[in-house]
Design a protein around this motif. Structure first.
Motif, mmCIF file in Angstrom:
data_model
loop_
_atom_site.group_PDB
_atom_site.id
_atom_site.type_symbol
_atom_site.label_atom_id
_atom_site.label_comp_id
_atom_site.label_asym_id
_atom_site.label_seq_id
_atom_site.Cartn_x
_atom_site.Cartn_y
_atom_site.Cartn_z
ATOM 1 N N UNK A 122 72.551 -16.386 -61.262
ATOM 2 C CA UNK A 122 71.317 -15.610 -61.226
ATOM 3 C C UNK A 122 70.092 -16.494 -61.118
ATOM 4 N N UNK A 123 70.323 -17.792 -61.364
ATOM 5 C CA UNK A 123 69.206 -18.706 -61.196
ATOM 6 C C UNK A 123 68.989 -19.077 -59.728
ATOM 7 N N UNK A 124 70.030 -18.826 -58.918
ATOM 8 C CA UNK A 124 69.849 -19.048 -57.487
ATOM 9 C C UNK A 124 68.930 -17.964 -56.963
ATOM 10 N N UNK A 125 67.976 -18.349 -56.179
ATOM 11 C CA UNK A 125 67.168 -17.330 -55.526
ATOM 12 C C UNK A 125 67.815 -17.018 -54.193
ATOM 13 N N UNK A 126 67.552 -15.843 -53.677
ATOM 14 C CA UNK A 126 68.122 -15.500 -52.371
ATOM 15 C C UNK A 126 67.386 -16.231 -51.248
ATOM 16 N N UNK A 127 66.393 -17.019 -51.622
ATOM 17 C CA UNK A 127 65.694 -17.833 -50.644
ATOM 18 C C UNK A 127 66.281 -19.242 -50.634
ATOM 19 N N UNK A 128 67.364 -19.414 -51.386
ATOM 20 C CA UNK A 128 67.995 -20.723 -51.518
ATOM 21 C C UNK A 128 69.352 -20.621 -50.814
ATOM 22 N N UNK A 129 69.622 -21.496 -49.815
ATOM 23 C CA UNK A 129 70.869 -21.296 -49.058
ATOM 24 C C UNK A 129 72.104 -21.570 -49.910
ATOM 25 N N UNK A 130 71.949 -22.299 -51.023
ATOM 26 C CA UNK A 130 73.132 -22.534 -51.865
ATOM 27 C C UNK A 130 73.651 -21.230 -52.467
ATOM 28 N N UNK A 131 72.767 -20.262 -52.613
ATOM 29 C CA UNK A 131 73.210 -18.950 -53.089
ATOM 30 C C UNK A 131 74.230 -18.365 -52.115
ATOM 31 N N UNK A 132 73.963 -18.454 -50.815
ATOM 32 C CA UNK A 132 74.848 -17.865 -49.805
ATOM 33 C C UNK A 132 76.139 -18.670 -49.669
ATOM 34 N N UNK A 133 76.015 -19.982 -49.786
ATOM 35 C CA UNK A 133 77.210 -20.831 -49.732
ATOM 36 C C UNK A 133 78.127 -20.478 -50.901
ATOM 37 N N UNK A 134 77.500 -20.314 -52.046
ATOM 38 C CA UNK A 134 78.257 -19.961 -53.247
ATOM 39 C C UNK A 134 78.999 -18.643 -53.043
ATOM 40 N N UNK A 178 78.818 -12.754 -42.629
ATOM 41 C CA UNK A 178 77.512 -12.171 -42.932
ATOM 42 C C UNK A 178 76.711 -13.112 -43.844
ATOM 43 N N UNK A 179 77.376 -13.647 -44.862
ATOM 44 C CA UNK A 179 76.692 -14.574 -45.773
ATOM 45 C C UNK A 179 76.359 -15.890 -45.071
ATOM 46 N N UNK A 180 77.242 -16.298 -44.168
ATOM 47 C CA UNK A 180 76.962 -17.529 -43.425
ATOM 48 C C UNK A 180 75.705 -17.341 -42.575
ATOM 49 N N UNK A 181 75.632 -16.190 -41.938
ATOM 50 C CA UNK A 181 74.487 -15.870 -41.090
ATOM 51 C C UNK A 181 73.198 -15.858 -41.923
ATOM 52 N N UNK A 182 73.263 -15.179 -43.084
ATOM 53 C CA UNK A 182 72.077 -15.099 -43.941
ATOM 54 C C UNK A 182 71.687 -16.479 -44.452
ATOM 55 N N UNK A 183 72.702 -17.260 -44.847
ATOM 56 C CA UNK A 183 72.460 -18.606 -45.369
ATOM 57 C C UNK A 183 71.828 -19.505 -44.320
ATOM 58 N N UNK A 184 72.339 -19.398 -43.088
ATOM 59 C CA UNK A 184 71.811 -20.231 -42.000
ATOM 60 C C UNK A 184 70.350 -19.890 -41.719
ATOM 61 N N UNK A 185 70.059 -18.597 -41.801
ATOM 62 C CA UNK A 185 68.690 -18.151 -41.556
ATOM 63 C C UNK A 185 67.732 -18.756 -42.594
ATOM 64 N N UNK A 186 68.177 -18.730 -43.853
ATOM 65 C CA UNK A 186 67.367 -19.300 -44.939
ATOM 66 C C UNK A 186 67.204 -20.807 -44.738
ATOM 67 N N UNK A 187 68.303 -21.450 -44.330
ATOM 68 C CA UNK A 187 68.313 -22.887 -44.146
ATOM 69 C C UNK A 187 67.362 -23.293 -43.017
ATOM 70 N N UNK A 188 67.445 -22.553 -41.903
ATOM 71 C CA UNK A 188 66.582 -22.859 -40.751
ATOM 72 C C UNK A 188 65.112 -22.661 -41.117
ATOM 73 N N UNK A 189 64.863 -21.614 -41.882
ATOM 74 C CA UNK A 189 63.497 -21.340 -42.323
ATOM 75 C C UNK A 189 62.978 -22.521 -43.159
ATOM 76 N N UNK A 190 63.850 -23.019 -44.061
ATOM 77 C CA UNK A 190 63.491 -24.163 -44.901
ATOM 78 C C UNK A 190 63.194 -25.387 -44.052
ATOM 79 N N UNK A 191 64.041 -25.611 -43.018
ATOM 80 C CA UNK A 191 63.844 -26.762 -42.120
ATOM 81 C C UNK A 191 62.521 -26.655 -41.391
ATOM 82 N N UNK A 192 62.213 -25.457 -40.913
ATOM 83 C CA UNK A 192 60.976 -25.315 -40.124
ATOM 84 C C UNK A 192 59.758 -25.582 -40.999
#
Ligand SMILES: [Zn+2]
Length: 199
Positions: A122-134, A178-192
């Protein structure tokens, strides 16, 4: 109307009192009679206030589908033979455990120990890609219990276990993607954000 079993927590949902039970939970005992009869149940909430707006039970396929607070969920079931004949039914949690009760929270419906452990999750935010990896790892572990021991891996296990229905395997694969897709989106956003900061 009113009275026991009607109103907000009808359709097998109960609101508890103690710590983990602060979560709304869903008890297998509610479903067991339908499962034992092998009866297909298609329940649409009669009351607008009922938090479960859809519940489909198919004993032959051993899963239920429900909609709760706009979350669509598929929950897998399992059964073990009883001493005196018949079967005992269980929910199959996302972690692969057989449980009688599922709690609703950030992970959707999951077992008590998932939520105990997941004061961490619950400490993972959904804006953190580790949440989706998890979440991907939890799904893949149902297909291959060794999955999380293989280092960082974002490919779904290619072999379906013999005991698992093909339909179940496909559904898990779909959820994983689906989670991979969401995680990648968060990750790319972080990179940008990093790129924009540097240049
Ligand atoms: Zn669990």
């Amino acid at each position: 109307m009113g009275g026991h079993g009607s109103g907000r927590y009808a359709a097998g949902l109960e609101k508890g009192k103690e710590t983990v039970e602060q979560y709304t939970h869903f008890n297998i005992n509610f479903l067991a009679p339908f499962l034992k009869k092998g009866k297909k149940l298609h329940l649409k909430a009669e009351m607008k206030s009922n938090p479960i707006s859809k519940l489909i039970v198919d004993p032959n396929e051993m899963y239920i589908e429900l909609e709760y607070k706009k979350d669509q969920e598929v929950i897998y079931l399992d059964k073990t033979p009883c001493h005196f004949g018949g079967y005992r039914y269980w929910f199959l949690c996302q972690c692969g455990k057989r449980v009688g009760k599922l709690y609703h929270g950030q992970l959707g419906f999951a077992c008590r120990s998932c939520y105990d452990l997941n004061y961490v999750s619950q400490q993972y935010a959904k804006t953190d890609c580790s949440y989706f990896i998890w979440r991907m790892y939890r799904i893949a572990n149902k297909v291959d219990p060794e999955f999380n021991k293989q280092g960082l891996n974002t490919n779904f296990p290619i072999f379906k276990p013999k005991y698992m229905h093909y339909k179940t395997y496909r559904k898990l694969l779909h959820k994983f993607e689906l989670y991979r897709f969401k995680g990648e989106r968060v990750w790319i956003k972080g990179c940008s954000l990093i790129v924009n900061r540097r240049f």
